[in-house]
Design a protein around this motif. Sequence first.
Motif, PDB file in Angstrom:
ATOM      1  N   HIS A  13      -5.963   6.502   3.978  1.00 58.08           N
ATOM      2  CA  HIS A  13      -7.022   5.897   4.824  1.00 58.08           C
ATOM      3  C   HIS A  13      -7.474   6.949   5.830  1.00 58.08           C
ATOM      4  O   HIS A  13      -6.774   7.252   6.792  1.00 58.08           O
ATOM      5  N   LYS A  99     -14.376  -1.013   0.163  1.00 58.24           N
ATOM      6  CA  LYS A  99     -13.888  -1.349   1.486  1.00 58.24           C
ATOM      7  C   LYS A  99     -14.595  -2.569   2.031  1.00 58.24           C
ATOM      8  O   LYS A  99     -15.827  -2.625   2.072  1.00 58.24           O
ATOM      9  N   TYR A 101     -15.416  -4.394   5.261  1.00 61.03           N
ATOM     10  CA  TYR A 101     -15.520  -4.456   6.715  1.00 61.03           C
ATOM     11  C   TYR A 101     -16.138  -5.805   7.061  1.00 61.03           C
ATOM     12  O   TYR A 101     -17.326  -6.010   6.794  1.00 61.03           O
ATOM     13  N   THR A 106     -15.553  -3.432  13.499  1.00 55.01           N
ATOM     14  CA  THR A 106     -15.095  -2.122  13.946  1.00 55.01           C
ATOM     15  C   THR A 106     -16.251  -1.124  13.909  1.00 55.01           C
ATOM     16  O   THR A 106     -17.406  -1.510  13.722  1.00 55.01           O
ATOM     17  N   HIS A 136     -10.327  -4.058   6.153  1.00 55.55           N
ATOM     18  CA  HIS A 136     -10.118  -4.053   7.610  1.00 55.55           C
ATOM     19  C   HIS A 136      -9.852  -5.505   7.978  1.00 55.55           C
ATOM     20  O   HIS A 136     -10.760  -6.329   7.993  1.00 55.55           O
ATOM     21  N   HIS A 174      -4.365  -0.265   7.781  1.00 56.04           N
ATOM     22  CA  HIS A 174      -3.887  -0.085   9.157  1.00 56.04           C
ATOM     23  C   HIS A 174      -3.328  -1.358   9.778  1.00 56.04           C
ATOM     24  O   HIS A 174      -3.840  -1.857  10.777  1.00 56.04           O
ATOM     25  N   LEU A 219      -9.099   0.385  16.565  1.00 54.07           N
ATOM     26  CA  LEU A 219      -9.076  -0.981  16.041  1.00 54.07           C
ATOM     27  C   LEU A 219      -8.368  -0.987  14.699  1.00 54.07           C
ATOM     28  O   LEU A 219      -8.600  -0.075  13.909  1.00 54.07           O
TER      29      LEU A 219
HETATM   30 ZN    ZN Z   1     -10.595  -0.413  10.066  1.00 48.01          ZN
END
Ligand code: ZN
Length: 348
Positions: A13, A99, A101, A106, A136, A174, A219
């Motif tokens: 990442h 991904k 989001y 963020t 995320h 994360h 974040l």
């Molecule tokens: Zn993120």
Amino acid sequence: MTQLTLTRPDDWHLHLRDGAALAAVLAHTAARFARAIVMPNLVPPVTTTAAAADYRARIVAALPPGARFEPLMTLYLTDHTTAAEIGRAKASGIVHGCKLYPAGATTHSQAGVTDLRHLDTTLERMAELGLPLQVHGEVTSPDVDIFDREARFIDTVLAPLAARMPRLRIVFEHITTRAAAEFVRDAREGIAATITPQHLLLNRNALFAGGIRPHLYCLPVLKREPDRRALLEAAISGNPRYFLGTDSAPHARHAKETACGCAGVYSAHAALELYAEAFEAAGALPRLEAFAAHFGADFYGLPRNTGTLTLEKADWTVPADYPFGDATIVPWRAGETLGWRLARQGVE
Ligand code: ZN
Ligand code: NCD
Ligand code: ZN
């Protein structure tokens, strides 16, 4: 001198940005990692396979001479990403995930997904083709306390998604809480998580130590000490569902030291050294290699690297800043001493 030699690791990442910023940060990552999953949150975002191929070519062109580093590209999902685009992404061989989001969650997430149910056919195609979804994992409602947004996301979005799409491979990016570590540990097959060095080494007190610390604002935001301990336990557990993802996220100094600063910690200059510090403090240095070099490759269905990377136990001082295009960037631990230093990369 104490040395630690590992299989060359990968960063699952990473934010590399573009243009002069890309040129400024890439060498730090390429000196340490063989490959990295490159996040697509550029402006405008990388939403198509064609754009990912162009971005990949710009990264390769920006590599220092002699560097051997492979960018693994991702697509940024929007409400309009089609199943056909997923087919093109998989066929390209250069795109290794898409991904998610949540819109507004963020940095550069404005074009993100407003409602996952718009994307069912797209996600079904990803599951069918074995293309992982990187997430995320925070709800975006301003009503939800910022320290609860990850846990709320698990209950309201991630757990239902994992159940609705039983074959979709998901990387919970994360992770920052005990709740997330436990969710991943107990989840069905095909679910993994990346963990950053800052979430292994710091709790939220670090944001306010002696004054406000904008360079430690990222974040999801740093959490409580019991969360940090749970993440560290997960990282050193030897469970292959947890692997290295720095989330190194460069922003110019002026974008961090301001009334409304950007989220992101820059750690690429010392990424592996920082993980070594965390694992050593936990008495678990022998577990670092699998976390950094084996488990992520296995999850993504890629071969493990064959070369080596050596760290040595030696003090060095992190520079106060690094050039960043026309600006500068303040790295994590600027001006402080680190106890692990990069020694060399070994030939394959
Ligand atoms: Zn993120
Ligand atoms: C990342 C960035 O700056 O692109 N920032 C961050 O605080 N982690 C975005 C992200 O990974 O959420
Ligand atoms: Zn990130």
